[in-house]
Design a protein around this motif. Structure first.
Motif: not given
Length: 648
Positions: A165-190
């Motif tokens: 997502k982008s505005t004149p002031h900033s650009t940020w990503s979204l993920r398939v899995n939601p997160s509080s505040g779009n901060l994504h503390p969850t890490e994935t290990h295989l």
């Protein structure tokens, strides 16, 4: 700003630039009981929130209330209801500096890339015409073989970036899995056996969503770990962990529950994506915390002296990665298998004590606040090995389906990857009753238990709840606002029939406990009271309009005291279950053409008062709202891959 009556508060705010020129203005009414202090605090929060969205990082606020200034500026807990508004204002004050300190969301640096799909404009994935109701209401397809292609599909439809997502002031990503505040503390290990075109030996890797890539974390893992002694052929493990600091810098001590909500969302996202490949997923919950540390290469991680109170300073040690759980992904429909957790734990020690781990955690911030309660809680709820724990794979059970006509005909891939969290609801859209009942049916843990639509709810047999190893502990109290043919009012969804009598005894005696008109026989939904609960639903969700402007909102109420008396380590798992249920609400809302949002800020005691609950028998753990979103046309959407060369 101030109170204009016993049950209404009027707020007005104006933002001017340094030259005194008008930038933004707004007036609003809060039609609920509100003190002058609460009204002014809400006004300050509104201005700060609007300034944050506009990218204004230097703000001068004027107020004549010393209590308001002290509440926002001093690091002293405030236990009045207005205290949560103070905390939100503190969060907004910290945000610009904290974001500056977060140099990169990447967990590990100096890890060799095992495979990246960025060489293509879009990662390879299976196309599917499977519709959303079929995903939850029909048996999974024939299992696909484990390959580079199918592994890509799994991660692409569960944990990858979904858009920019982008505005004149900033650009940020979204993920398939939601997160509080779009901060994504969850890490994935295989942790995987050899996969052609990927690795000739068993390996451990970290998943990096920004590039949809795997980064090698270990030397080769001895092949005996994936012998059929424990798991079926083509099985592999996925570990989830949380970096508490990613949420704590913004939300303070609330970060613990937010991180665990996010674990639940990630678990559910993985389970649903796996089902599309004919795979099943189950938490290996007999393992202990030390086993998880070894499997994910985190031995001794997070060991530091916890202060007696919140402390500010440079404390990089609090950025550690906390192992949450490991799940096994395996072909669905084969012969059932059981796991001897005592033997598996011994093998984990034998194998992973010899593994050499690579990769250095990346520093996120230069300054920190150590919220001691987060780390004390995490320490108190560490799960021991339960060597006698029972692991059983139950047959797949479909969720109830009233009609496919309630859905918009999107493929599962479209629903999963285009899901978004609503920021505002329109306060107008009316949901059909059949659609409401259909969503509720897909929230049931046990699915349809027999051909006549009967059966008992409790065991987690339906997708995605079957990933969990315990019987359902979480129910839902619903504030119904705009559902055609259903009286507005307070409703309750019982997700474990064994709790019904205790719930009824614990709540207000005047509640009706009546089945609403047209309710399917296999849906344990009850009307408690008729009446307009829009103002109440907004108030208990920290005065957020989005809770009252949708078709319905809800609070997830868990059987709490008895569950924790049996096993205190169930505390984070109750939040996981809430997150799994929330993921279903997200996907169902998008599949019927509207949207949803998780609400992490709420007044739990106020919810308990509405229901007449006392003590700790039942506790409110997560709120949600479902309705028609208001889209901000100023925000531009960009494809997830290839994305801009900035942090994701």
């Amino acid at each position: 700003m101030g109170s204009t009556g016993p049950r209404v508060a009027g707020l007005s705010s104006i933002i001017r630039n340094s030259k005194g020129q008008f930038v933004h203005g707004r007036t609003m009414l809060i039609q609920s009981k509100c003190t002058p202090l609460e009204a002014e605090a809400l006004g300050i929060k509104e201005v700060m929130s609007r300034s944050d969205k506009m990218g204004l990082d230097q703000l001068i606020l004027e107020t004549d209330s010393l209590q308001l200034v002290d509440g926002i500026m001093k690091d002293v807990p405030n236990f009045l209801e207005v205290g949560s508004v103070f905390e939100d204002c503190k969060i907004l004050l910290r945000a610009p500096a904290a974001w500056t300190g977060q140099t990169s969301p990447t967990l590990f640096v100096n890890t060799p890339p095992l495979h990246s799909y960025r060489s293509n404009t879009s990662p390879p994935h299976h196309t599917t015409t499977t519709t959303s109701p079929t995903t939850l209401s029909s048996s999974p397809p024939t299992p696909q073989p484990l390959s580079l292609h199918t592994l890509s599909h799994l991660l692409y439809h569960s944990l990858s970036l979904s858009a920019w997502k982008s505005t004149p002031h900033s650009t940020w990503s979204l993920r398939v899995n939601p997160s509080s505040g779009n901060l994504h503390p969850t890490e994935t290990h295989l942790i995987s056996p050899p996969i052609p075109s990927l690795s000739r030996s068993a390996f451990a890797a970290h998943y990096a969503p920004k590039h949809h890539s795997l980064h090698l974390r270990s030397s080769p893992i001895p092949s005996q770990f994936f012998l059929p002694t424990f798991f079926p052929k083509s099985s592999f493990l996925v570990g989830f962990s949380s970096v508490f600091w990613r949420e704590a810098w913004k939300y303070g001590e609330r970060a613990f529950r937010y991180c665990n909500h996010d674990v639940g969302h990630a678990i559910a996202a993985l389970a649903i994506a796996a089902a599309g490949l004919g795979w099943d997923v189950k938490i290996l919950d007999g393992l202990g915390f030390r086993d998880l540390e070894k499997v994910m290469g985190m031995n001794g991680n997070g060991e530091f002296e916890i202060p007696a109170r919140p402390v500010k300073g440079r404390m990089p040690e609090i950025e550690f990665d906390h192992p949450d759980c490991v799940v096994v992904v395996f072909p669905n429909g084969g012969e059932g298998f059981e796991v001897d957790f005592g033997k598996l734990s011994s093998l984990i020690s034998e194998v992973f004590d010899e593994v050499e781990w690579v990769g250095k955690p990346n520093l996120l911030s230069k300054e920190h606040v150590c919220w001691d309660i987060i780390y004390r809680t995490a320490e108190a709820v560490k799960k021991p090995l339960t060597a006698t724990g029972r692991f059983k794979v139950d047959p797949f059970v479909s969720s109830g389906l009233i009609s496919e006509n309630v859905y918009k005909g999107m493929s599962a891939s479209e629903v999963i990857r285009k899901r978004r969290s609503a920021v505002d609801m329109d306060g107008v859209h009316v949901m059909e009753r059949e659609t409401f009942y259909q969503i509720m049916l897909h929230c049931l843990p046990s699915g349809v238990q027999s051909g006549d639509g009967g059966g008992k709810q409790g065991k987690q047999l339906a997708l995605p709840f079957r990933v969990l190893t315990w019987e359902a502990e979480v129910h839902a109290v619903l504030f119904v606002h705009r559902v055609a043919g259903l009286p507005i009012g307070l409703y309750f969804l019982v997700r474990n029939d064994d709790h019904f009598d205790e719930l009824k005894r614990s709540m207000r005696s005047e509640f009706e406990w009546e089945r609403p008109e047209g309710c399917p026989a296999n849906l344990p939904l009850y009307r408690l009271l008729k009446g307009d609960f829009k103002l109440i639903s907004r108030r208990v969700s920290c005065h957020q309009d989005i809770a009252s402007d949708g078709c319905f909102s809800l609070g997830m109420v868990a059987r709490f005291e008895q569950t924790l008396q049996q096993n205190v380590w169930m505390y984070p798992r109750l939040f996981w279950e809430s997150g799994v249920l929330g993921q279903v609400l997200y996907l169902e809302a998008h599949a019927v053409g509207i949207s949803a949002t998780g609400i992490g800020c709420y007044f739990d005691d106020a919810v308990h008062e509405i229901l007449g609950l006392s003590g700790l028998k039942f506790q409110s753990l997560y709120h949600f709202t479902v309705g028609a979103p208001v889209l901000d046309k100023r925000i531009m959407s960009l494809p997830a891959y290839p994305g801009p060369d900035i942090d994701a």
